[in-house]
Design an enzyme around this catalytic site. Structure first.
Site, PDB file in Angstrom:
ATOM      1  CD  GLU B 344      -8.475  29.223  45.151  1.00 30.04           C
ATOM      2  OE1 GLU B 344      -8.478  28.305  45.967  1.00 30.04           O
ATOM      3  OE2 GLU B 344      -9.296  29.312  44.219  1.00 30.04           O
ATOM      4  CB  CYS B 440     -15.092  24.543  48.615  1.00 29.15           C
ATOM      5  SG  CYS B 440     -14.381  26.093  48.114  1.00 29.15           S
TER       6      CYS B 440
END
Lengths: 678, 678
Positions: B344, B440
Site C-alpha cells: 500500500e 480504516c
C-alpha cells in the site's frame, strides 16, 4: 493425409550456412557444454542444479552419508526461489536438493544432445552422455519408478501430490529425451528405462478398477507418451496418454481428494478451481486458454497428438477452439503468451500489458509444439505463421546472442528502473540471467533450436511440407528412392527462397511451400513442369522432380506498421514494426532514454537504414520517421494547465526484437504511439 | 507567527446550507450510526468488527467463558482478509477477535461523534458515547495500559512486536478521540484514560536508561501526543512525541532485536530495510516519501507538529523535502497517493499507474493532515492547494454519495472485467464496499468530514486564515471581543465567495484568504477600507472590520485541460479535465463501454452541458469535444497491417470524479488521449 503427416527426422536435413546453422552451432558449442557443467554444479555464480547429484544419491553412487529412515524432508528450493542454499557443496548431506522437477533438467539436456549428435557427430559428447545415462539408470527402482525426489525422500509418499509435484512431468521429459537419444544413436538403454518407468505408471494409472484416477499437475506426459507410442508402436502408451487427457478436469476432481497439496474447496467455485492446471473442466469442453501458459500449450499439444492419431473429431475441435482463443485473444505480437506473472498465466481476453507481461520463453516454445501438431493434423499456413512468429521473436529473445544468458520473461516494454524498484515488475529482468534455479527455459531453447528442422518440415507419403524456409538440404524417402532438395533461403532477412532438386533420380511427388501470412506479394519461377495449386496458405507443386530442376519463390518482404485489435487496451493508438516474420523494437542504446516521448509517423515508410553490430554480429537497423516530445520546462509541479505539446523531428532506430538487451541494461519498447502524419 | 497559527475550534464555525453542510449531515445521519452498529457487530452481511466486544472481554464485562491461563492466541483475522470467521457470534469464546488494531475503530468513531456533537448536539448520541466510554475504560489496566489485544491474550507479550502490532497506534487514536470528546463535551473520563495510557507509555519508552528504545511501526502517536500536549500543556507528551520521531530509523535498528516479527537481515540492505515503515534512516535525513503511504503522511504530520512547536529548522526542512517528494513526484492529479498496492505504498518517482493505483482514501486524508500542519508552520497556498485537491477528489471519492459504502482504493481508471479477472487488480474494486474488516477508511472519512472547518480555517493572534472556502459563519476571538464573518461560497462549483462581517463590534484584524492555485483571474470587491497585500498565495486584508462590511472574491472557475509531467509515463500524450478544484472523469454510464476508444479534442473548450442526477442529487455534466475510434472490422486476427484509424465525432460526458461508481459497476477513466485538433 490424416495421421501420416509427421515431422521429418533430423537425419533428413543438413543445415547450410546461414541464420539457423549459426544458432544450432551456438547451442552445440555454448549451450550444451555449459548446461552439462550446470547439471553437475560446476558453474561458479550460477544457482546449483543438484540434478546429477540427486541421481547419484538415489542410485547410491555417492559416498554413503545418509541415514536410512530419515524423516521426509522438503526440498531446499521453493517455487519462489532459492533460499538458504548450502554454501559448501562438499558438506551437503546425501539428500534431495532442488526443485521437485529437477530430474527433468537431465532429460532436456540429453534431448538437446541427441539432436546435436545427429547434425554434428561428436564421440566425446556421446561418451559423456552415455555416462550420464548410466548414472540416471542406476537410480531407477526395480519396479521402474524413476523420480529421485521420492526415491530419496521416501517412496511411501509417491503419487500423493500429483497436482504440485512432478513425477509424471519427469516421466514425460524422460521419454522425450530417451526417444531422441535412441533415434540419434540407436542406443536403447535410456529408452528402455523410460519404457520401464512408463510401464510402471501404466500399471498404476487408468480407468480400470483399482488403478489411480489421477493425472499430472504439469502436463507433458501426454505428448511424450504419444511420441513413445509412435516410436515403439506399443498401444498402451497411446492409451495412457488418452487416459490422462480424458480424465483431466472430470468431476469430482481427483485432486480434491489428494493427501497433500490440498486446496480449500471454498477458495474457488467448481468450474474455476484448477484453472491454473487446465483441469477445471474436461478438456473437450474447454474453449478458453487459461492458467499457467506453459502447462496449457503442453496439454494442447498432447491433445492434438491424440486427436490426430485417433482421428477424434471432438478433440480436434477442442484443439481448434483453444488455438483460436490463444491467437485471436491472448497472444502478443511477438508470439509470446502469458499476460500475467501471477501463476505465469494467461490473463483475460485482450489483456496484454507490454511492461508487466510474463511472456515466458518456454510458453512460446510450447506454442510452437502446439502449432506443429496442428500442422500435422491439418496443413494450414495459419499455424505455420504463428510458429514462425513465435520462433523469430519471443523464442529467440529468450537467449542472448552469445548463447550465455537467458530470459524467462520476454516483455515488450522495459524501463529498467521499474524492474528494480517496482515489485509488480520484479519478474521482468532488464538483462538476461546466467542460469536459473528453475531452469526450464535454457534447456528448452537448446532442444528446440537443435531440432528446428523438425518444425520446418513435415511429410506424408507423397508430400513434403516446408513450413519454415531454412537453408539446407532436405531429403524425403519415396519407397526405396530418396528425393532431395537444396534450399537456399534469405530468411528471416530476405524473402528469396531457391529450391533446387538434388536427388540423383527423378521423383514424382508434391512439395508444399508455406506462403507466409505476412507476405502480400510473391511470385514463383520455374513452375512450368508442375501442377500448381494453393490451399490454406500452402503452394503445392506436384510433378516429377529432376536433378537441377529449380523453383524460386520471391516473398516480398516489406517493412510494415502493424496495429492491434481495438480491444487490446494497452496498444490502442499504437503501432509496431515488422519486416517479414521479425518484430522490431527500439532500445535506449540507439535512441537515448525516455522512449515514451517518441511517436511514430505512420504515414511514412520506415526505411532500412543500415546495420548495427551487436555482440559481434550485424543486424538490420530500421530508421523510422518519428517525432519526439520536447520536454516541458520543469515547473516543480506534476500537473499543469494543458499546453499544446511541442515535438521535434526525430528518427527512431529499431533493431530486431530478439536481439534486444544484448548491450547492457536499457529501455526498450515495441509499441509506439502513432502520430499519423508529420 | 510561528507556533501560534493553529486550527480553529469547531465551536468557532457554524456551517450554512451548502456542499459541506450536506456532507457533514450525511456523516451525522448515516455514517456515525452505521458505524456504531458495525462496532457492535450488528450489521448483517458486513464483516464483524469485534471492537466493542473485545473491550468487554478485556474489561470482564462479558459473561465469563474464558479460562485463565489460555495460551497466547493469534487473532482470527489476518492482514490479508477474513478467513474462518465464526458463523455464530453467540458461541464465540471470550477471546480477542479481529485485527491487532481493532481498538482504534472505537477511537475513530468517538472522534467523529465528538465533532458531530459540536455542530449538532444530540443527547441520545452523547449518552451512547458515554456508555461506550465506560466500556472502554473498564478495559484499562491499573497501570494505564489499554490495548485489548494484549490485555486479553497476555500482557507478557506486550511491546514485543512494536513493528507489526499496533499498541502505540491504538494509543494515538485513543488520544485523538479523547481530546476531541473532551473539547466537544467537556467530559474528561476518556481524556484521563488516554493520559493514563500515555503516561504509562512515557514511563516505558524514551532515551533514559532502562527505558525501551522502540517506536511505533504504524505512526500516529506522534501527532496525537502533540495534540495532547497542546490540550493539557504537559511537556512530557511533547517530549515523548519528539522521542518517537528522533529515535525512528536510527542504527542499530531497534526492530532488528525485537522478539517477534523479525525479518531476515539479509532480505534488504541497511538503509533500505524498514522503508515500508519510514524507519530506514533517521527522519531528518529522509528526502523521499517511501513505504506505506498512510504511515508516511501520519509520520510527516507528527514531524511537522513537533517542528512547528519546537521551532526545529532541520526538522522543518525535512518536512519540506518530503512534501516536495510527494507533490512533485508521487501524487495523482486527484490528490491520491500510493502508486502500488504492494505494501500500500509509494512507488518510485513518477510511477503513477492509473489502473493499478492503490490511492487509498486514508492516505489522502493523511495528506490533508500533513498539508494543514504545513500551513500551521507557514501559510503558503501551495499547501492549501493540495489539501483542497485531495479533499474534493480522492478523499470524497472514498464514500458513496449516500454515505453507505466506501472505497479503500481510488483508481483513476477502471475496467470492471480486469478487477474481477486480473489478480494484479484485485485490490481495485469497481463498486464501493459496505464495510471492511480492516476499517480504516470509513471512520477516517467520518472524522475528517465532521471536522472539515478545522482544515478550512487556522488562526493566530490577529489573523484568520481561510484555506478552504466553506459556507458558514466563522468566529474569531480577539481578546474579549468576538469577530465573526458570514461566508457565502459556491465552492466547489462556483468561485464567488462573499464575506460579510457580522460581528457586533468592529474588530481590527487581518483576514487572509487563499487564492486557489487553479485560479488564473480573480477579483476582489469591497477592499477600499483595507490594507491589502498578497503573500505566498494568500490575500491579506488588514483593517477594521465593521458590521455589514463586505468583501466579494470572484475566482474565475474555468473548465480546463491538464497535462502531467512528461516523466509520468502512464499519462504521456493524455489530458485530464478539471474545473476549479474538481477533477472530472468519464463513466460508461454516460458514454458506453470502451472508454479507451475516445480521444479528447484539446483544442476545443469543454462546455458545461448541464446536470446529471446521481443518487438523487444533481451534479455538473461536462460535455467534452472528442472523437471515438471506429472499431475495425474483426478479422479474427489480433494483429493486422496498419490502417489509418477512422474516428467518428463524439462527445465525452464527464462527471465529478468523486461522484463515480454511484450507478453500479462500470468503466471509468480520468486521463484521455489528446487528439489535439479535430
Amino acid at each position: 493425409m490424416g495421421n501420416k503427416n509427421h515431422p521429418i527426422s533430423l537425419r533428413q536435413f543438413q543445415a547450410a550456412d546461414g541464420f539457423w546453422k549459426e544458432k544450432m552451432e551456438l547451442v552445440r558449442r555454448e549451450v550444451i557444454p555449459y548446461q552439462w557443467e550446470i547439471l553437475n554444479d560446476r558453474v561458479e555464480g550460477a544457482s546449483p542444479s543438484f540434478c546429477m547429484r540427486n541421481f547419484k544419491v538415489a542410485g547410491r553412487l555417492m559416498k554413503e552419508k545418509r541415514e536410512k529412515g530419515d524423516a521426509f524432508e522438503e526440498p531446499v528450493y521453493t517455487f519462489r526461489g532459492f533460499e538458504a542454499l548450502p554454501e559448501d557443496m562438499e558438506h551437503l548431506e546425501d539428500r534431495f536438493y532442488g526443485f521437485v522437477f529437477q530430474d527433468s533438467d537431465f532429460s532436456k539436456w540429453i534431448e538437446a544432445v541427441a539432436y546435436s549428435l545427429v547434425s554434428h557427430p561428436d564421440p566425446e559428447l556421446e561418451r559423456t552422455a552415455d555416462e550420464a545415462i548410466d548414472v540416471v539408470c542406476a537410480a531407477q527402482m526395480e519396479n521402474g519408478y524413476l523420480d529421485t525426489y521420492y526415491i530419496i525422500n521416501g517412496m511411501d509418499r509417491s503419487f500423493s501430490n500429483l497436482k504440485d509435484h512432478h513425477e509424471l512431468y519427469c516421466l514425460g521429459h524422460l521419454i522425450e529425451g530417451a526417444v531422441a537419444y535412441y533415434q540419434a544413436t540407436g542406443k536403447d538403454r535410456l529408452l528402455k528405462a523410460a519404457m520401464k518407468f512408463a510401464d510402471y505408471i501404466e500399471s498404476r494409472f487408468g480407468q480400470e478398477d483399482g488403478k489411480c484416477k489421477g493425472y499430472p499437475g504439469h502436463e507433458i506426459a501426454e505428448m511424450a507418451l504419444v511420441r513413445l507410442y509412435e516410436e515403439t508402436g506399443q498401444e498402451r502408451y497411446l492409451k495412457l496418454a488418452r487416459y490422462f487427457i480424458d480424465e483431466r478436469g472430470r468431476q469430482p476432481y481427483y485432486w480434491d481428494c489428494e493427501e497433500e497439496g490440498k486446496q480449500s474447496k471454498a477458495a474457488q467455485s467448481e468450474g474455476e478451481r484448477y484453472q491454473y492446471y487446465q483441469a477445471h473442466r474436461p478438456v473437450r469442453e474447454q474453449d478458453e486458454a487459461v492458467g499457467h501458459a506453459v502447462r496449457a500449450v503442453y496439454l494442447y499439444s498432447g491433445m492434438a497428438d491424440v486427436a490426430r492419431i485417433t482421428d477424434d473429431a471432438q478433440l480436434k475441435e477442442a484443439c481448434r477452439r483453444l488455438w483460436d482463443s490463444i491467437v485471436q485473444e491472448k497472444m502478443y505480437i511477438t508470439g509470446a503468451i502469458g499476460g500475467t506473472h501471477i501463476g505465469e498465466s494467461f490473463s483475460f481476453p485482450f489483456d496484454l500489458p507490454n511492461d508487466t507481461a510474463y511472456a515466458e520463453t518456454c510458453a512460446s516454445i510450447g506454442l510452437m509444439f502446439f502449432a506443429r501438431r496442428m500442422l500435422e493434423m491439418e496443413p494450414d499456413a495459419a499455424y505455420g505463421d504463428v510458429m514462425e512468429l513465435a520462433l523469430y521473436n519471443s523464442v529467440l529473445s529468450g537467449m542472448a546472442l552469445d548463447g550465455k544468458s537467458f530470459f524467462y520473461v520476454n516483455p515488450l516494454e522495459v524501463l529498467p528502473e521499474a524492474c528494480h524498484k517496482d515489485e509488480r515488475k520484479f519478474h521482468v529482468k532488464p538483462v538476461r540471467q546466467k542460469w536459473f534455479g528453475c531452469a526450464c527455459c535454457p534447456p528448452n531453447l537448446a532442444r528446440l533450436i537443435s531440432s528446428i528442422p523438425t518444425y520446418a518440415y513435415t511429410e506424408n507419403e507423397d508430400t513434403l511440407f516446408m513450413h519454415l524456409h531454412l537453408s539446407g538440404e532436405v531429403k524425403k524417402q519415396l519407397g526405396s528412392q530418396t528425393a532431395s532438395f537444396l534450399v537456399e533461403s534469405g530468411m528471416p532477412w530476405d524473402g528469396k527462397v531457391t529450391i533446387t532438386y538434388t536427388g540423383e533420380k527423378a521423383a514424382a511427388m508434391k512439395l508444399a511451400v508455406r506462403i507466409p501470412g505476412w507476405c502480400e506479394h510473391w511470385q514463383a519461377d520455374g513452375l512450368a513442369k508442375f501442377q500448381c495449386s494453393e490451399e490454406k496458405g500452402y503452394y503445392y507443386l506436384e510433378g516429377t522432380w529432376e536433378q537441377g530442376c529449380q523453383v524460386i519463390f520471391t516473398f516480398e518482404m516489406e517493412t510494415r506498421f502493424y496495429q492491434a485489435d481495438d480491444r487490446v487496451r494497452e496498444d490502442i493508438g499504437k503501432v509496431a514494426v515488422m519486416r517479414g516474420p521479425v518484430v522490431y523494437c527500439a532500445e535506449e542504446a540507439d535512441n537515448g532514454t525516455s522512449l515514451h516521448l517518441y511517436q511514430i509517423l505512420s504515414s511514412s515508410q520506415p526505411a532500412q537504414a543500415g546495420e548495427v553490430t551487436i555482440a559481434g554480429s550485424h543486424y538490420p537497423l530500421l530508421n523510422v520517421s518519428a517525432r519526439k516530445k520536447v520536454k516541458a520546462e520543469k515547473a516543480g509541479r506534476l500537473y499543469t494547465k494543458y499546453k499544446k505539446p511541442e515535438y521535434e523531428p526525430a528518427q527512431l532506430y529499431m533493431i530486431p526484437y530478439f536481439a534486444w538487451a544484448n548491450r547492457g541494461e536499457n529501455e526498450m519498447a515495441v509499441w509506439f504511439t502513432d502520430a499519423g502524419m508529420p
